[in-house]
Design an enzyme around this catalytic site. Structure first.
Site, PDB file in Angstrom:
ATOM      1  N   ARG A   1       0.839  -1.207   0.000  1.00 54.69           N
ATOM      2  CA  ARG A   1       0.000   0.000   0.000  1.00 54.69           C
ATOM      3  C   ARG A   1       0.870   1.252   0.000  1.00 54.69           C
ATOM      4  O   ARG A   1       0.537   2.244  -0.633  1.00 54.69           O
ATOM      5  CB  ARG A   1      -0.959   0.020   1.191  1.00 54.69           C
ATOM      6  CG  ARG A   1      -2.042  -1.036   1.098  1.00 54.69           C
ATOM      7  CD  ARG A   1      -2.911  -0.858  -0.153  1.00 54.69           C
ATOM      8  NE  ARG A   1      -3.787  -1.977  -0.327  1.00 54.69           N
ATOM      9  CZ  ARG A   1      -3.714  -2.872  -1.311  1.00 54.69           C
ATOM     10  NH1 ARG A   1      -2.790  -2.775  -2.237  1.00 54.69           N
ATOM     11  NH2 ARG A   1      -4.566  -3.857  -1.406  1.00 54.69           N
TER      12      ARG A   1
ATOM     13  N   GLU B   1       2.007   1.580  -3.417  1.00 55.74           N
ATOM     14  CA  GLU B   1       0.886   2.087  -4.202  1.00 55.74           C
ATOM     15  C   GLU B   1       0.713   3.596  -3.993  1.00 55.74           C
ATOM     16  O   GLU B   1       0.485   4.341  -4.953  1.00 55.74           O
ATOM     17  CB  GLU B   1      -0.396   1.354  -3.790  1.00 55.74           C
ATOM     18  CG  GLU B   1      -1.630   1.784  -4.538  1.00 55.74           C
ATOM     19  CD  GLU B   1      -2.867   1.038  -4.072  1.00 55.74           C
ATOM     20  OE1 GLU B   1      -3.693   0.708  -4.934  1.00 55.74           O
ATOM     21  OE2 GLU B   1      -3.006   0.788  -2.852  1.00 55.74           O
TER      22      GLU B   1
ATOM     23  N   SER C   1      15.257  15.041   2.358  1.00 54.01           N
ATOM     24  CA  SER C   1      16.265  14.148   2.922  1.00 54.01           C
ATOM     25  C   SER C   1      15.627  13.000   3.688  1.00 54.01           C
ATOM     26  O   SER C   1      14.655  13.186   4.413  1.00 54.01           O
ATOM     27  CB  SER C   1      17.181  14.933   3.864  1.00 54.01           C
ATOM     28  OG  SER C   1      18.074  14.064   4.511  1.00 54.01           O
TER      29      SER C   1
END
Length: 147
Positions: free
Chosen positions: A88, A91, A114
């Protein structure tokens, strides 16, 4: 023995002794997010921190030394993660990555966020429709320089 063996021992002792990451972090004196990453082999502990972790997870002196070695960072076993929770996140970056990039560049200019000068906070938020996961990522902006 290697760092992965030590990580496996930490996970085993965590499960067998019902240890919570937040309790470990409190004893180390750092965030649960950073300490968890360190215990999972993604950060380097100093000798004092390694000793505390060693005491909690019943590690030998030799195993504690592995916690002080700079790790090879990046722990995903495959290019596309198969674990549903990690997928996820993959995704989210796949769908929203270009949006995040565009908005960061619009606000800050050409550069990166960073992951070294970085913090993360994961909190549970109560919600009548079902509890929510609140993740805050905060990284220093590093502009590209011209030369």
């Amino acid at each position: 023995m290697n760092r992965n063996d030590v990580t496996e021992k930490i996970i085993t002792n965590k499960v067998l002794n019902e240890i919570k990451w937040c309790d470990v972090a409190q004893k180390v004196g750092l965030s649960k997010e950073w300490v968890t990453a360190a215990c999972l082999g993604q950060m380097t502990l100093n000798a004092e921190q390694a000793k505390i972790i060693g005491d909690i997870f019943e590690l030998t002196t030799e195993e504690q030394k592995w916690l002080q070695v700079v790790p090879y960072k990046g722990s995903l076993p495959s290019p596309v993660p198969t674990d549903p929770l990690i997928y996820r996140w993959y995704e989210i970056v796949s769908v929203y990555g270009t949006t995040i990039k565009e908005l960061i560049h619009e606000e800050f200019g050409d550069g990166i966020m960073s992951a070294i000068d970085f913090s993360m906070d994961i909190v549970r938020e109560s919600d009548p429709k079902g509890d929510r996961v609140n993740v805050v990522l905060s990284g220093k902006f590093l502009p590209y320089k011209q030369y």
